[in-house]
Design a protein around this motif. Structure first.
Motif, PDB file in Angstrom:
ATOM      1  N   VAL A 102      -2.411  14.046  -4.550  1.00  0.00           N
ATOM      2  CA  VAL A 102      -3.671  13.306  -4.449  1.00  0.00           C
ATOM      3  C   VAL A 102      -3.538  12.148  -3.471  1.00  0.00           C
ATOM      4  O   VAL A 102      -4.407  11.945  -2.604  1.00  0.00           O
ATOM      5  N   THR A 103      -2.475  11.356  -3.570  1.00  0.00           N
ATOM      6  CA  THR A 103      -2.364  10.190  -2.698  1.00  0.00           C
ATOM      7  C   THR A 103      -2.088  10.589  -1.259  1.00  0.00           C
ATOM      8  O   THR A 103      -2.600   9.961  -0.319  1.00  0.00           O
ATOM      9  N   ASP A 104      -1.289  11.636  -1.039  1.00  0.00           N
ATOM     10  CA  ASP A 104      -1.054  12.123   0.329  1.00  0.00           C
ATOM     11  C   ASP A 104      -2.335  12.665   0.950  1.00  0.00           C
ATOM     12  O   ASP A 104      -2.723  12.300   2.062  1.00  0.00           O
ATOM     13  N   LEU A 105      -2.986  13.579   0.221  1.00  0.00           N
ATOM     14  CA  LEU A 105      -4.192  14.226   0.744  1.00  0.00           C
ATOM     15  C   LEU A 105      -5.353  13.242   0.812  1.00  0.00           C
ATOM     16  O   LEU A 105      -6.087  13.191   1.809  1.00  0.00           O
ATOM     17  N   GLY A 106      -5.536  12.457  -0.233  1.00  0.00           N
ATOM     18  CA  GLY A 106      -6.642  11.502  -0.256  1.00  0.00           C
ATOM     19  C   GLY A 106      -6.522  10.455   0.832  1.00  0.00           C
ATOM     20  O   GLY A 106      -7.515  10.051   1.446  1.00  0.00           O
ATOM     21  N   GLY A 107      -5.300  10.000   1.080  1.00  0.00           N
ATOM     22  CA  GLY A 107      -5.092   9.052   2.166  1.00  0.00           C
ATOM     23  C   GLY A 107      -5.425   9.671   3.515  1.00  0.00           C
ATOM     24  O   GLY A 107      -6.046   9.023   4.377  1.00  0.00           O
ATOM     25  N   PHE A 108      -5.028  10.929   3.700  1.00  0.00           N
ATOM     26  CA  PHE A 108      -5.330  11.633   4.946  1.00  0.00           C
ATOM     27  C   PHE A 108      -6.830  11.816   5.124  1.00  0.00           C
ATOM     28  O   PHE A 108      -7.370  11.616   6.217  1.00  0.00           O
ATOM     29  N   VAL A 109      -7.511  12.191   4.041  1.00  0.00           N
ATOM     30  CA  VAL A 109      -8.974  12.314   4.085  1.00  0.00           C
ATOM     31  C   VAL A 109      -9.605  10.989   4.508  1.00  0.00           C
ATOM     32  O   VAL A 109     -10.506  10.939   5.357  1.00  0.00           O
ATOM     33  N   ALA A 110      -9.127   9.887   3.940  1.00  0.00           N
ATOM     34  CA  ALA A 110      -9.720   8.578   4.210  1.00  0.00           C
ATOM     35  C   ALA A 110      -9.537   8.162   5.669  1.00  0.00           C
ATOM     36  O   ALA A 110     -10.493   7.709   6.317  1.00  0.00           O
ATOM     37  N   VAL A 111      -8.321   8.311   6.193  1.00  0.00           N
ATOM     38  CA  VAL A 111      -8.063   7.766   7.532  1.00  0.00           C
ATOM     39  C   VAL A 111      -8.626   8.648   8.640  1.00  0.00           C
ATOM     40  O   VAL A 111      -8.699   8.216   9.794  1.00  0.00           O
ATOM     41  N   THR A 112      -9.068   9.847   8.308  1.00  0.00           N
ATOM     42  CA  THR A 112      -9.637  10.741   9.319  1.00  0.00           C
ATOM     43  C   THR A 112     -11.154  10.841   9.236  1.00  0.00           C
ATOM     44  O   THR A 112     -11.786  11.301  10.185  1.00  0.00           O
ATOM     45  N   PHE A 113     -11.762  10.422   8.116  1.00  0.00           N
ATOM     46  CA  PHE A 113     -13.213  10.515   7.958  1.00  0.00           C
ATOM     47  C   PHE A 113     -13.884   9.342   8.658  1.00  0.00           C
ATOM     48  O   PHE A 113     -13.542   8.178   8.413  1.00  0.00           O
ATOM     49  N   LYS A 114     -14.829   9.647   9.549  1.00  0.00           N
ATOM     50  CA  LYS A 114     -15.538   8.610  10.321  1.00  0.00           C
ATOM     51  C   LYS A 114     -14.553   7.664  11.006  1.00  0.00           C
ATOM     52  O   LYS A 114     -14.776   6.453  11.117  1.00  0.00           O
ATOM     53  N   ARG A 115     -13.423   8.224  11.425  1.00  0.00           N
ATOM     54  CA  ARG A 115     -12.361   7.486  12.130  1.00  0.00           C
ATOM     55  C   ARG A 115     -11.715   6.399  11.274  1.00  0.00           C
ATOM     56  O   ARG A 115     -11.138   5.444  11.811  1.00  0.00           O
ATOM     57  N   GLY A 116     -11.818   6.557   9.968  1.00  0.00           N
ATOM     58  CA  GLY A 116     -11.040   5.692   9.108  1.00  0.00           C
ATOM     59  C   GLY A 116     -11.826   4.872   8.113  1.00  0.00           C
ATOM     60  O   GLY A 116     -12.603   3.998   8.491  1.00  0.00           O
ATOM     61  N   LEU A 117     -11.634   5.177   6.822  1.00  0.00           N
ATOM     62  CA  LEU A 117     -12.179   4.365   5.737  1.00  0.00           C
ATOM     63  C   LEU A 117     -11.035   3.632   5.049  1.00  0.00           C
ATOM     64  O   LEU A 117      -9.896   4.108   5.019  1.00  0.00           O
ATOM     65  N   ASP A 118     -11.344   2.486   4.470  1.00  0.00           N
ATOM     66  CA  ASP A 118     -10.362   1.806   3.621  1.00  0.00           C
ATOM     67  C   ASP A 118     -10.018   2.702   2.433  1.00  0.00           C
ATOM     68  O   ASP A 118     -10.878   3.406   1.900  1.00  0.00           O
ATOM     69  N   PHE A 119      -8.747   2.649   2.021  1.00  0.00           N
ATOM     70  CA  PHE A 119      -8.376   3.399   0.824  1.00  0.00           C
ATOM     71  C   PHE A 119      -7.351   2.634   0.009  1.00  0.00           C
ATOM     72  O   PHE A 119      -6.641   1.757   0.522  1.00  0.00           O
ATOM     73  N   VAL A 120      -7.319   2.976  -1.272  1.00  0.00           N
ATOM     74  CA  VAL A 120      -6.390   2.402  -2.247  1.00  0.00           C
ATOM     75  C   VAL A 120      -5.681   3.558  -2.929  1.00  0.00           C
ATOM     76  O   VAL A 120      -6.295   4.585  -3.225  1.00  0.00           O
ATOM     77  N   SER A 121      -4.386   3.404  -3.175  1.00  0.00           N
ATOM     78  CA  SER A 121      -3.616   4.435  -3.881  1.00  0.00           C
ATOM     79  C   SER A 121      -3.292   3.965  -5.293  1.00  0.00           C
ATOM     80  O   SER A 121      -2.783   2.850  -5.487  1.00  0.00           O
ATOM     81  N   VAL A 122      -3.594   4.835  -6.263  1.00  0.00           N
ATOM     82  CA  VAL A 122      -3.275   4.559  -7.665  1.00  0.00           C
ATOM     83  C   VAL A 122      -2.447   5.738  -8.167  1.00  0.00           C
ATOM     84  O   VAL A 122      -2.980   6.706  -8.730  1.00  0.00           O
ATOM     85  N   PRO A 123      -1.130   5.714  -7.959  1.00  0.00           N
ATOM     86  CA  PRO A 123      -0.292   6.843  -8.384  1.00  0.00           C
ATOM     87  C   PRO A 123      -0.193   6.915  -9.900  1.00  0.00           C
ATOM     88  O   PRO A 123      -0.043   5.889 -10.571  1.00  0.00           O
ATOM     89  N   THR A 124      -0.281   8.122 -10.429  1.00  0.00           N
ATOM     90  CA  THR A 124      -0.254   8.296 -11.883  1.00  0.00           C
ATOM     91  C   THR A 124       0.957   9.096 -12.353  1.00  0.00           C
ATOM     92  O   THR A 124       1.097   9.350 -13.543  1.00  0.00           O
ATOM     93  N   THR A 125       1.826   9.509 -11.420  1.00  0.00           N
ATOM     94  CA  THR A 125       3.060  10.210 -11.779  1.00  0.00           C
ATOM     95  C   THR A 125       4.250   9.350 -11.380  1.00  0.00           C
ATOM     96  O   THR A 125       4.146   8.471 -10.515  1.00  0.00           O
ATOM     97  N   LEU A 126       5.383   9.621 -11.979  1.00  0.00           N
ATOM     98  CA  LEU A 126       6.595   8.876 -11.630  1.00  0.00           C
ATOM     99  C   LEU A 126       6.951   9.095 -10.167  1.00  0.00           C
ATOM    100  O   LEU A 126       7.314   8.153  -9.456  1.00  0.00           O
ATOM    101  N   LEU A 127       6.839  10.330  -9.704  1.00  0.00           N
ATOM    102  CA  LEU A 127       7.117  10.642  -8.305  1.00  0.00           C
ATOM    103  C   LEU A 127       6.181   9.873  -7.381  1.00  0.00           C
ATOM    104  O   LEU A 127       6.596   9.321  -6.361  1.00  0.00           O
ATOM    105  N   GLY A 128       4.901   9.834  -7.742  1.00  0.00           N
ATOM    106  CA  GLY A 128       3.943   9.107  -6.928  1.00  0.00           C
ATOM    107  C   GLY A 128       4.237   7.623  -6.879  1.00  0.00           C
ATOM    108  O   GLY A 128       4.079   6.969  -5.837  1.00  0.00           O
ATOM    109  N   MET A 129       4.668   7.063  -8.006  1.00  0.00           N
ATOM    110  CA  MET A 129       4.906   5.626  -8.078  1.00  0.00           C
ATOM    111  C   MET A 129       6.101   5.189  -7.246  1.00  0.00           C
ATOM    112  O   MET A 129       6.058   4.145  -6.589  1.00  0.00           O
ATOM    113  N   VAL A 130       7.175   5.960  -7.269  1.00  0.00           N
ATOM    114  CA  VAL A 130       8.403   5.516  -6.605  1.00  0.00           C
ATOM    115  C   VAL A 130       8.549   6.072  -5.197  1.00  0.00           C
ATOM    116  O   VAL A 130       9.426   5.641  -4.446  1.00  0.00           O
TER     117      VAL A 130
END
Length: 356
Positions: A102-130
């Motif tokens: 989610v954070t990898d794909l969602g971040g990519f979606v954000a920075v490519t849509f309309k040449r870049g939207l602000d985004f925030v990452s809220v990792p919910t797995t241990l792998l995502g957090m670290v």
């Protein structure tokens, strides 16, 4: 735990993270908020997350099916279309709530849509957090080739709430532990040594373990945000690990491996290569092999599997001038980057891996 300062953003923990997020939303005066989730986090995490948001701004939730198989351009296109239909504009905020996919794909979606939207990452797995949410990497897979398409982009902030880990299956927790162990192996002998007896690992201190792991990764990334030098050390275990993960993902006769499961195998194999290059001692290698195999078990590989995995490494994005580049341990807590290894040595590593 205090906030950690990264490159042009901060990593906040637990309640202070929600305060920082609400302050951000108020200060930036966003026109709308889009929360990108997968089917798991929409069910288990979003209700809790929404309860902490303090805003009257319109909020929309965009869900896709959970799983690494969804980390592809088709999913991005679907989300871009939904954003367009729902009227997302340059003043919209995207919040990615979920694991590494989610954070990898969602971040990519954000920075490519309309040449870049602000985004925030809220990792919910241990792998995502670290790992996945730290360092600004966004991206998707190209077929079965991991993270082949993407950008390094800065989130507005990262919010880590360890309460989300209560929703996580044990296999996912174990997967995240692989990256934690990697941080000790590449950068901090003392940190690694606290995991030598996993039966004594007190999960009451999990918040502190996560905090220290993020500190290790963040310190490396701050020195080398675009991965020209020391940041390559974070790829220990990933040259072979990603090839194994991709091979198991695309092969219908194989059970798909979680990221941490594949990286654990990769770390054992690349520790053997470090031993073969006389960079670590036999005692260090056996210590690493024992810890990782006790935790993750042993994956069976036949001769055809090994040949296919070696072929898969040709696509690794870290390669240079057609040569596969390895990160090897130079003693526990130190590494050497840009190391080339023969296929014969790699095959020997697989043979040794299969021996208990």
């Amino acid at each position: 735990m205090h906030a950690i300062t990264a490159n042009n953003y901060s990593i906040f923990f637990n309640h202070s993270g929600y305060e920082a997020l609400n302050d951000l939303i108020a200060q930036k005066k966003y026109s709308s908020i889009f929360i990108i989730v997968d089917s798991n986090t929409n069910e288990h995490c979003v209700p809790q997350f929404l309860g902490y948001l303090d805003t009257d701004i319109r909020i929309e939730i965009i869900e896709f099916e959970a799983g690494e198989a969804q980390k592809k351009i088709d999913t991005c296109i679907e989300i871009w279309n939904v954003l367009t239909e729902l009227g997302a504009d340059r003043k919209s905020l995207i919040i990615n709530v979920g694991g590494g996919v989610v954070t990898d794909l969602g971040g990519f979606v954000a920075v490519t849509f309309k040449r870049g939207l602000d985004f925030v990452s809220v990792p919910t797995t241990l792998l995502g957090m670290v790992d996945a949410s730290i360092g600004g990497k966004t991206g998707i897979d190209l077929g079965a080739i991991k993270n082949q398409i993407g950008l390094i982009a800065t989130p507005q902030l990262v919010l880590i709430d360890t309460n989300y880990l209560d929703t996580l299956p044990q296999l996912e927790m174990r997967s995240g532990l692989a990256e934690i162990l990697k941080h000790g192996l590449i950068a901090d002998l003392q940190y690694w040594q606290q995991f030598l007896d996993l039966s004594q690992l007190d999960l009451e201190y999990l918040d502190q373990i996560i905090f220290e792991s993020i500190i290790i990764k963040n310190n490396i990334v701050k020195q080398d945000p675009t991965e020209k030098g020391i940041r390559k050390s974070l790829n220990f275990g990933h040259t072979l690990g990603h090839a194994i993960e991709s091979y198991f993902l695309e092969n219908e006769s194989k059970t798909t491996l979680l990221h941490g499961e594949a990286i654990a195998v990769g770390m054992v194999l690349e520790s053997y290569l470090s031993l073969a290059m006389k960079l670590i001692s036999i005692a260090e290698y056996l210590e690493i092999k024992t810890i990782l195999k006790d935790l993750f078990g042993t994956i069976d590989f036949n001769e055809n599997d090994i040949e296919s995995i070696i072929e898969q490494m040709v696509h690794d994005k870290k390669n240079e001038s057609g040569m596969v580049q390895f990160v090897l341990l130079n003693g526990i807590g130190n590494v050497l980057t840009n190391q080339t290894i023969s296929n014969e040595m790699i095959k020997a590593a697989f043979i040794d891996y299969s021996i208990d």
